[in-house]
Design an enzyme around this catalytic site. Structure first.
Site, PDB file in Angstrom:
ATOM      1  N   HIS A  47       0.817  -1.210   0.000  1.00  8.18           N
ATOM      2  CA  HIS A  47       0.000   0.000   0.000  1.00  8.18           C
ATOM      3  C   HIS A  47       0.853   1.264   0.000  1.00  8.18           C
ATOM      4  CE1 HIS A  47      -3.863   2.012   0.677  1.00  8.18           C
ATOM      5  NE2 HIS A  47      -3.240   2.816   1.513  1.00  8.18           N
ATOM      6  N   HIS A  93     -10.231   2.637  -0.476  1.00  8.81           N
ATOM      7  CA  HIS A  93     -10.372   2.227   0.916  1.00  8.81           C
ATOM      8  C   HIS A  93     -11.183   0.935   0.918  1.00  8.81           C
ATOM      9  CE1 HIS A  93      -9.948   4.123   5.131  1.00  8.81           C
ATOM     10  NE2 HIS A  93      -8.769   4.009   4.559  1.00  8.81           N
TER      11      HIS A  93
END
Length: 723
Positions: A47, A93
């Site tokens: 990420h 998200h």
């Protein structure tokens, strides 16, 4: 509290492979402390480090005369003239939203808004691209309801209009929904704030809300597949407070007017760790932090917890020391924390102190720019299976199959829960095509859209990647906007599987080719990998967020058809049904190749639309569902019927690219067709708007009946209460 022993299981729990841990040992020459292990885990996960994707992201076009700042900062920055810039980005998200849909989606909105205003821009628009599993899956209604409520609760309270996006359903998202949040803001082109620290001995300042234990390990969790331990990951989801974020916005923008800021970075993924490391690394400096000074809302927090917390509404800044009193007064006025928590240092060190103990002492440059980078093995996606002949179906039955499916039904239930008008500058709300927001106090406007067709990308990643860019480009053009630049949100499965990595590589190649051909650079974005549950990956979903400029408000194409207007198709119709919405929704067939995207035709046809916009009253691009669905949606929005002359299913529902549907006044038809012929653009009259029927080649149904189906199918399919 004593640190736990560093064991192979603990290393694996931090998402680090044995060879990566060995690399850490080689770098620091000793075993890391527990806090250091957490820091490496945060900075080296997928990420934050983009370790599987950096090689390919570098191939994307990212520059142009309009680009002020491309990828690498919190958001991209593009010049819109008159000393102004639009600042924008899209980010995922996904994992948090599946675990805790309301807070996961809400904090996704909060995070993307901070990415924009940390650059010095006031947010003016938001969008969300959402992908869910089967409508009848036991979790889908819970996820849809929670995600939409979370987006609305945060965005509405913060005060940003939500002007567009998309919602789709497919069984591949059953165990892994996608929540891609977009935000855009306006800034002075010569007042953009960056994250690179400069100067030795400059104070490092913590701004905003207090630090808690929420979100600890969130970035690492977002870099792994889901399995049957998913419920244990619930504490890694952050909790948001939009009212605090609104105060943080106003305080930051006020601070930025004082010439106090050397650099500023929002605390997003990996919180204090990532923000401090990125600021130091970009400036070629080290950072020393004293965690005792960090504002905390919980007792007995450890160094590990403070460094990895992803508590929301926080910023980190390097401050001009002589401006401390002025800056502190601003944050105290807004009832926000302001704390000097460290300083920049000349050495290449990330030095973390807590309780008079050294909790971490690492070479800072090795944490960010020297993170692992992989050239993952990949295999090209094989050619798709041949498209079978579709079973016989009447045109109206085919239309009903589409408008009665939740992916293509009216999404009013979603956007009616969002404030689309706050700020009083929204010109075109969600519904058909791109959203449009006026540049406050000017005669200009900006258009926003997000697009991708995942079925295309799975069948043919290269053409699917091209198509996502082309559709975003067309949606902007159809609103009357000149496409400026794009952001991408690349959602894929496990990159360690060569077939998944092949999807990613193919899509990047297609995106890059389309962006280059259309002068539509990628200026920001996000990669979300490991979107898998129990080994089953999502459809490859590289969402493209597009931004376009409308130089004068009278250039907006925002009208609807009038009774008697002629329906005109720009572009060539061949009747491509491979991977089409009709095949998927009416028959459950997902076969055939993606449609070919002729980028020269896309550009030619788009330039024609912009040049001749005064000749027609409404325009939409033709994509999912082809001519029939676009014609119905445009007519239904105007409260009237439509007659399309062809009875051929392929003509009505084919998804050939580089096409638009226009509503042209009858007395202007000859002029429009003549202009198209002169420009070498295919154009044909295909029907007429008006009446109370929807007629497709002689097969007809009352508009009222179809409209009722269209406007209720989403709620009924998901089992939701009407908004």
């Amino acid at each position: 509290m004593n640190d736990p022993e560093i064991t192979p299981d603990l290393i694996a729990a931090h998402g680090l492979k044995p060879d990566e841990y060995q690399r850490i040992l080689d770098i620091i020459g000793r075993q890391p402390t527990f806090t250091e292990l957490g820091i490496f885990s945060a900075m080296w996960n997928e990420h934050c480090s983009y370790k599987s994707s950096k090689k390919w992201l570098r191939t994307l076009p990212t520059t142009g005369p309009q680009v002020i700042c491309g990828p690498g900062e919190n958001a991209g920055v593009v010049d819109i003239g008159d000393g102004q810039a639009v600042v924008f980005k899209m980010e995922s998200h996904n994992h948090p939203s599946y675990i805790e849909p309301h807070q996961g989606a809400a904090t996704g909105v909060g995070g993307i808004l901070r990415d924009v205003f940390t650059m010095g821009a006031r947010p003016i628009a938001a969008m969300d691209a959402l992908s869910f599993g089967r409508p009848d899956h036991p979790k889908t209604a819970h996820l849809v309801k929670g995600v939409v409520e979370g987006i609305g609760a945060y965005g509405n309270a913060f005060g940003v209009p939500n002007v567009g996006g998309e919602v789709r359903f497919h069984h591949s998202y059953d165990g892994n929904c996608l929540v891609n949040a977009f935000a855009a803001g306006l800034a002075d082109a010569d007042r953009i704030f960056y994250s690179a620290a400069s100067g030795v001995g400059m104070p490092v300042v913590y701004l905003g809300a207090k630090t808690g234990r929420d979100g600890v390990g969130g970035a690492t969790m977002a870099s792994a597949e889901f399995d049957d331990t998913i419920e244990e990951k619930r504490p890694t989801v952050q909790v948001g407070d939009p009212f605090t974020e609104k105060c943080l916005l106003e305080a930051c923008l006020e601070l930025m007017q004082t010439d106090s800021v050397i650099s500023i970075q929002d605390m997003g993924a990996a919180g204090l760790t990532c923000s401090a490391v990125e600021m130091g690394d970009k400036g070629g400096l080290g950072i020393r932090l004293v965690l005792d000074a960090v504002p905390q809302r919980e007792t007995d927090m450890t160094a590990y917890e403070m460094m990895l917390s992803e508590s929301q509404e926080r910023m980190l800044m390097v401050l001009k020391p002589e401006k401390e009193a002025e800056a502190r007064a601003i944050f105290e006025k807004w009832d926000l924390d302001f704390a000097i928590v460290g300083e920049t240092i000349a050495e290449d060190r990330f030095l973390i102190l807590h309780g008079n103990e050294v909790k971490a002492d690492l070479p800072l440059s090795k944490l960010s720019s020297s993170a692992p980078e992989y050239d993952r093995p990949w295999i090209e996606t094989p050619a798709a299976a041949a498209m079978p002949a579709l079973p016989a179906i009447t045109p109206i039955a085919a239309l009903r199959a589409l408008i009665g499916s939740p992916s293509h039904a009216h999404k009013g239930w979603v956007w009616e829960q969002y404030d689309t008008q706050v700020g009083a500058d929204t010109i075109r709300r969600p519904g058909i095509g791109a959203g449009v927001v006026r540049v406050h106090g000017s005669d200009k406007a900006l258009a926003f859209t997000s697009d991708v067709t995942p079925r295309y990308v799975r069948a043919n990643p290269f053409e699917g990647g091209k198509q996502a860019v082309a559709e975003a480009w067309r949606n902007l053009v159809a609103a009357g906007a000149r496409p400026l630049a794009a952001t991408d949100n690349l959602n894929f499965g496990n990159p360690e599987k060569p077939e998944i990595m092949g999807q990613f590589v193919g899509a990047i190649k297609g995106i890059g080719e389309a962006c280059a051909a259309l002068d539509f650079p990628i200026v920001s974005g996000n990669v979300s990998l490991y979107n898998e549950t129990d080994g089953t990956g999502i459809l490859p979903t590289p969402t493209i967020g597009g931004v376009g400029l409308i130089d004068r408000l009278d250039q907006i194409i925002s009208g609807l058809p009038s009774a008697g207007d002629v329906a005109v198709v720009i572009g060539e119709t061949r009747g491509h049904l491979g991977q089409s919405a009709l095949a998927a929704e009416a028959f459950g067939i997902e076969a055939g190749d993606a449609p070919h995207v002729d980028l020269a035709a896309e550009r030619l046809h788009g330039e024609f639309i912009l040049a001749e916009r005064k000749r027609f009253s409404a325009a939409v691009d033709l994509s999912d569902g082809g001519l029939a669905l676009a014609g119905f949606e445009l007519a239904e929005a105007a409260g009237m019927g439509v007659t399309l002359e062809s009875a051929e299913i392929a003509t009505l529902f084919g998804e050939d690219q580089a096409r638009y549907l226009l509503a042209c006044p009858a007395d202007g038809l000859d002029g429009l067709l003549a202009a198209a012929a002169a420009a070498g653009v295919p154009a044909a009259a295909v029907g007429r708007f008006g009446g109370e029927q929807v007629a497709l080649g002689g097969d007809a149904a009352p508009l009222a009946e179809l409209s009722e189906l269209f406007r209720t199918a989403f709620v009924r399919a998901i089992g939701l209460e009407p908004a």
